[in-house]
Design a protein around this motif. Structure first.
Motif, PDB file in Angstrom:
ATOM      1  N   LYS A 114       0.835  -1.200   0.000  1.00  0.00           N
ATOM      2  CA  LYS A 114       0.000   0.000   0.000  1.00  0.00           C
ATOM      3  C   LYS A 114       0.869   1.248   0.000  1.00  0.00           C
ATOM      4  O   LYS A 114       1.817   1.332   0.776  1.00  0.00           O
ATOM      5  CB  LYS A 114      -0.904   0.037   1.239  1.00  0.00           C
ATOM      6  N   PRO A 115       0.530   2.218  -0.830  1.00  0.00           N
ATOM      7  CA  PRO A 115       1.239   3.501  -0.752  1.00  0.00           C
ATOM      8  C   PRO A 115       0.807   4.249   0.508  1.00  0.00           C
ATOM      9  O   PRO A 115      -0.247   3.969   1.080  1.00  0.00           O
ATOM     10  CB  PRO A 115       0.800   4.238  -2.015  1.00  0.00           C
ATOM     11  N   GLY A 116       1.612   5.207   0.917  1.00  0.00           N
ATOM     12  CA  GLY A 116       1.345   5.941   2.145  1.00  0.00           C
ATOM     13  C   GLY A 116       0.184   6.913   2.077  1.00  0.00           C
ATOM     14  O   GLY A 116      -0.483   7.160   3.072  1.00  0.00           O
ATOM     15  N   LEU A 117      -0.088   7.458   0.915  1.00  0.00           N
ATOM     16  CA  LEU A 117      -1.148   8.459   0.769  1.00  0.00           C
ATOM     17  C   LEU A 117      -2.410   7.846   0.165  1.00  0.00           C
ATOM     18  O   LEU A 117      -2.334   7.029  -0.756  1.00  0.00           O
ATOM     19  CB  LEU A 117      -0.669   9.613  -0.113  1.00  0.00           C
ATOM     20  N   PHE A 118      -3.561   8.259   0.671  1.00  0.00           N
ATOM     21  CA  PHE A 118      -4.832   7.710   0.204  1.00  0.00           C
ATOM     22  C   PHE A 118      -5.014   7.909  -1.297  1.00  0.00           C
ATOM     23  O   PHE A 118      -5.432   6.979  -2.004  1.00  0.00           O
ATOM     24  CB  PHE A 118      -5.997   8.340   0.974  1.00  0.00           C
ATOM     25  N   ASN A 119      -4.717   9.082  -1.809  1.00  0.00           N
ATOM     26  CA  ASN A 119      -4.888   9.328  -3.251  1.00  0.00           C
ATOM     27  C   ASN A 119      -4.025   8.396  -4.083  1.00  0.00           C
ATOM     28  O   ASN A 119      -4.428   7.954  -5.164  1.00  0.00           O
ATOM     29  CB  ASN A 119      -4.582  10.782  -3.592  1.00  0.00           C
ATOM     30  N   ASP A 120      -2.830   8.089  -3.593  1.00  0.00           N
ATOM     31  CA  ASP A 120      -1.963   7.139  -4.293  1.00  0.00           C
ATOM     32  C   ASP A 120      -2.536   5.728  -4.247  1.00  0.00           C
ATOM     33  O   ASP A 120      -2.414   4.960  -5.205  1.00  0.00           O
ATOM     34  CB  ASP A 120      -0.557   7.157  -3.703  1.00  0.00           C
ATOM     35  N   LEU A 121      -3.189   5.379  -3.144  1.00  0.00           N
ATOM     36  CA  LEU A 121      -3.845   4.081  -3.041  1.00  0.00           C
ATOM     37  C   LEU A 121      -4.976   3.978  -4.054  1.00  0.00           C
ATOM     38  O   LEU A 121      -5.124   2.957  -4.732  1.00  0.00           O
ATOM     39  CB  LEU A 121      -4.375   3.854  -1.623  1.00  0.00           C
ATOM     40  N   VAL A 122      -5.767   5.017  -4.184  1.00  0.00           N
ATOM     41  CA  VAL A 122      -6.861   5.028  -5.158  1.00  0.00           C
ATOM     42  C   VAL A 122      -6.306   4.850  -6.568  1.00  0.00           C
ATOM     43  O   VAL A 122      -6.824   4.045  -7.357  1.00  0.00           O
ATOM     44  CB  VAL A 122      -7.697   6.325  -5.047  1.00  0.00           C
ATOM     45  N   LYS A 123      -5.233   5.567  -6.891  1.00  0.00           N
ATOM     46  CA  LYS A 123      -4.606   5.427  -8.217  1.00  0.00           C
ATOM     47  C   LYS A 123      -4.109   4.005  -8.438  1.00  0.00           C
ATOM     48  O   LYS A 123      -4.290   3.432  -9.513  1.00  0.00           O
ATOM     49  CB  LYS A 123      -3.443   6.408  -8.367  1.00  0.00           C
ATOM     50  N   SER A 124      -3.506   3.432  -7.417  1.00  0.00           N
ATOM     51  CA  SER A 124      -2.997   2.064  -7.529  1.00  0.00           C
ATOM     52  C   SER A 124      -4.123   1.067  -7.770  1.00  0.00           C
ATOM     53  O   SER A 124      -3.996   0.151  -8.587  1.00  0.00           O
ATOM     54  CB  SER A 124      -2.241   1.673  -6.256  1.00  0.00           C
TER      55      SER A 124
END
Length: 81
Positions: free
Chosen positions: A40-50
């Motif tokens: 999981k990436p650290g930032l929520f927006n990065d998680l959504v992109k992933s």
């Protein structure tokens, strides 16, 4: 490991989503039968992109037919939006 020993679940797609980026954890997950190991990436927006990228990637993959249902695995994965 238990899932992979079950005849009707052995082809189930197993996605590990974890905070661990340790190689030993990923190796263990794959040794036990995981299909994907994602950190999981650290930032929520990065998680959504992933997750959006994963969704597109899963649509492009060809997975085996699931023994339990007779349907392709990606159909099972992508039918629950």
């Amino acid at each position: 490991h238990w899932v992979r020993r079950q005849p009707f679940l052995k082809r189930l797609v197993i996605i590990i989503l974890t905070a661990s980026n340790r190689a030993a954890d990923a190796d263990r997950a794959y040794d036990l039968g995981a299909t994907f190991y994602l950190t999981k990436p650290g930032l929520f927006n990065d998680l959504v992109k992933s997750m959006k990228c994963l969704y597109v990637w899963l649509r492009l993959c060809h997975f085996p037919t699931l023994v339990a249902t007779g349907k392709p695995a990606q159909e099972q994965l992508l039918s629950h939006r």
